[in-house]
Design an enzyme around this catalytic site. Structure first.
Site, PDB file in Angstrom:
ATOM      1  N   GLY A   1       0.660  -0.907   0.033  1.00 17.76           N
ATOM      2  CA  GLY A   1       0.218   0.142   0.071  1.00 17.76           C
ATOM      3  C   GLY A   1       0.922   1.276   0.029  1.00 17.76           C
ATOM      4  O   GLY A   1       0.537   2.310  -0.652  1.00 17.76           O
ATOM      5  N   THR A   2       1.748   1.338   0.911  1.00 25.63           N
ATOM      6  CA  THR A   2       2.739   2.532   0.882  1.00 25.63           C
ATOM      7  C   THR A   2       3.220   2.894  -0.372  1.00 25.63           C
ATOM      8  O   THR A   2       3.414   3.985  -0.747  1.00 25.63           O
ATOM      9  CB  THR A   2       3.704   2.247   1.982  1.00 25.63           C
TER      10      THR A   2
ATOM     11  N   ASN B   1      -8.434   4.117   8.094  1.00 28.65           N
ATOM     12  CA  ASN B   1      -7.698   2.908   8.924  1.00 28.65           C
ATOM     13  C   ASN B   1      -8.010   2.994  10.158  1.00 28.65           C
ATOM     14  O   ASN B   1      -7.700   1.910  11.114  1.00 28.65           O
ATOM     15  CB  ASN B   1      -6.488   2.709   8.442  1.00 28.65           C
TER      16      ASN B   1
ATOM     17  N   THR C   1      12.251  -6.425 -10.860  1.00 27.01           N
ATOM     18  CA  THR C   1      11.822  -7.927 -10.949  1.00 27.01           C
ATOM     19  C   THR C   1      10.715  -7.866  -9.945  1.00 27.01           C
ATOM     20  O   THR C   1      10.705  -7.687  -8.598  1.00 27.01           O
ATOM     21  CB  THR C   1      12.591  -8.926 -10.817  1.00 27.01           C
TER      22      THR C   1
ATOM     23  N   CYS D   1       1.446   0.947  11.480  1.00 28.86           N
ATOM     24  CA  CYS D   1       2.548   1.682  10.903  1.00 28.86           C
ATOM     25  C   CYS D   1       3.041   3.145  11.780  1.00 28.86           C
ATOM     26  O   CYS D   1       3.749   3.610  11.387  1.00 28.86           O
ATOM     27  CB  CYS D   1       2.000   2.561   9.556  1.00 28.86           C
TER      28      CYS D   1
END
Lengths: 387, 387
Positions: A72-73, A152, A238, A326
């Site tokens: 998400g960040t 959140n 990648t 977080c």
């Protein structure tokens, strides 16, 4: 581990058994690089295609509009910095709200240091952003509006479609951080009028370290990660194949089980709220009563600290949090709770429960039994509290 | 899959069995968020600490100097943009070389569009950067030098310690992209005089999607990913725990087995070079004969295209590449090969073999048998070739 009741599912949902199974299967059989042009690469490229379709279906997008990233960040940073840098010659003004996640707030803080200007809108007592206020904040310099889909910490779901309509009318790029809600409630990027939407697998029983950014075709966006030609030149590096395979399966299951899961967790949330209300005085339930996530309950307990409750519940085998993981270790009061008008003391006395399909009524009843005596003990020690 | 001979290990190394085992074990037992403050989080936090120590030991760093991220590309973007943004008031000049990976080149291209200036240094026929040329390129505006440790297409190892000594003397931050070499050859950040070093797990039998940036204590660096307080406020976002656990174990094994692996792959590389030289005329071996990675062989085959050879080898069950997988699909000739002075035609006729401990002499002998008739057939069709 067996005996811990996890009521902090927003920090880390356990992997769905089918997600786990598919990831182990992938781990054991495939290792190639999807960008390789030989046959070994083809297997990985196919797995990537499947995951892209699964995630696209979750939000009503085309597969080619999905850009995979590390969570998400990253998606939020990509959306905000990507638009800001791409549009820097058009203008340097961004509109947001006061209750965004730190991934939004701190990204904007960084841009401010590089001469962008930010208008951050007040929210009401439920945490709702007013679409009219968004419209009024727009200037000729505005290049981006970023408002979260669901908060959140308190679970309030914002009027994204209405804000999106404003953005569309004024031809301004609109990003929504849907990390707290994607996979949990129905999302449709077209109905929501968004150009960019961020999501993360670890909110819906997929792995940490995998997320996606929806990028509406034609949206001007710089890469956050420059380098190779992966992800249609939008995100170099990648891919985390294992994480993405898990994200895809988790998205597919979330879509199928969404209603059932929501009903189950909504039931637990109601039971918890009722139980706590009965056993504890001076509670404030945060967030909008109807426009809210089905699995999240935020409650402020007067006169004591959330952290003390958390630690004592932990000793009783219950995992719960005072705010988003977080922000753990950041010793300020929650900007979200202050933003909806709580005073500092109530904000510090807040617990956030996030329920999963694995939680049971017995889990709730256990907390409803354990928490009131904890609160009573803490209040006895509190200089603020008088019976 | 069993019958494919993988000689493109730089694109994606198979996971070491012990890495795979530890990752499956982690998948099956742990899911929590290492930032959580309850007991569930402690288990993940411990796993993170162990991985950090393992990666630090691989490069001679302190654990707290290791910042985990989603791979080599992210670490490189973080290093370069992080320094550029942090030092933007001091100056906007960066020094690099002509043969860097696209993650460096395109990051610098993005910065150029935002008014940074870049001096890109020529290399010699082996791909070596001259430390004296670095010294001469420094101006009062120079804030960063970024030169790769080893080139991913030709294997040449640069004089990093010497360049680092120049950087240190002039007090300029020095980053080295060691993605192609970390885990394969010994690295010591102190002996190399570097402030920043990028590495990725998928180059040494760890998973894709996990990498690290070494950040010397005291180095001014902005986050690339703003948000939560993870990674000591240097890289926000819930960590890809599974990938990081794999990275840690891969680093530990790489350290223990490095010499043995290098000896084995160096033997295969020599055998391949000798075998091809015997069977095919008009070959150019690229890169420095001694200052080079032990496992990488780059060979340009005159008069034909690398891609055609790659496809025909693929049909014979051999995976090999014409260049880095990150650049696959980018239809230009390799800037690295042009940079060392190859003409366009020879650059296009290049194959890169990267050997792993799993490869055998029989694998090499099979290619030495299969490739010459392929080259012959392709040359017969080539308008450029006359016997």
């Amino acid at each position: 581990m067996d005996r811990v009741i996890n009521l902090d599912n927003a920090a880390a949902t356990p992997l769905h058994p089918d997600v786990k199974k598919r990831m182990i299967d992938y781990l054991e059989t495939t290792y190639a690089n999807p960008s390789s042009q030989h046959s070994l690469g083809d297997l990985a490229a196919e797995a990537l295609d499947i995951a892209r379709e699964q995630v696209a279906a979750l939000v009503g997008a085309e597969p080619r509009e999905i850009v995979f990233g590390s969570g998400g960040t990253e998606s939020i940073n990509h959306a905000i910095k990507g638009v800001a840098f791409a549009k820097r010659d058009k203008g340097k003004h961004i509109i947001t709200s006061n209750i965004e996640h730190n991934a939004v707030l701190r990204t904007l803080r960084a841009l401010r240091l590089m001469d962008w200007r930010v208008t951050s809108l007040d929210v009401d007592e439920y945490g709702l952003v007013d679409p009219q206020a968004v419209a009024e904040a727009i200037t000729d310099e505005t290049v981006l509006i970023t408002v979260m889909h669901a908060n959140n910490e308190i679970g309030t779901v914002e009027p994204i479609a209405e804000i999106g309509a404003v953005a569309r009318e004024r031809k301004i790029v609109f990003h929504t951080d849907a990390v707290a809600s994607a996979g949990l409630v129905p999302l449709d990027v077209k109905a929501m009028n968004v150009d960019l939407l961020s999501l993360a697998a670890n909110q819906f029983y997929g792995p940490s370290g995998a997320g996606a950014l929806y990028v509406k075709r034609g949206t001007a966006l710089w890469p956050l990660l420059d380098g190779g030609v992966q992800e249609q030149n939008k995100r170099a590096g990648t891919q985390n194949m294992l994480g993405i395979v898990g994200l895809g399966v988790a998205a597919e299951i979330a879509r199928a089980e969404m209603d059932k899961r929501a009903e189950h967790t909504r039931g637990l949330k109601g039971r918890m709220a009722a139980g706590l209300k009965k056993g504890i005085e001076h509670l404030i339930f945060n967030g909008h009563p109807e426009k809210c996530l089905p699995h999240l309950l935020s409650v402020s307990v007067g006169f004591i600290e959330g952290e003390s409750m958390m630690i004592m519940l932990d000793e009783d085998g219950v995992a719960v949090t005072t705010r988003s993981a977080c922000a753990a270790g950041a010793l300020q009061a929650s900007h979200v709770l202050l933003g909806i008008g709580l005073d500092f003391a109530d904000a510090q006395g807040t617990l956030v429960f996030t329920f999963s399909p694995e939680n049971t009524e017995a889990d709730v009843d256990y907390v409803v039994e354990k928490l009131p005596p904890i609160v009573e003990r803490l209040r006895e020690m509190s200089p603020l509290y008088k019976k």
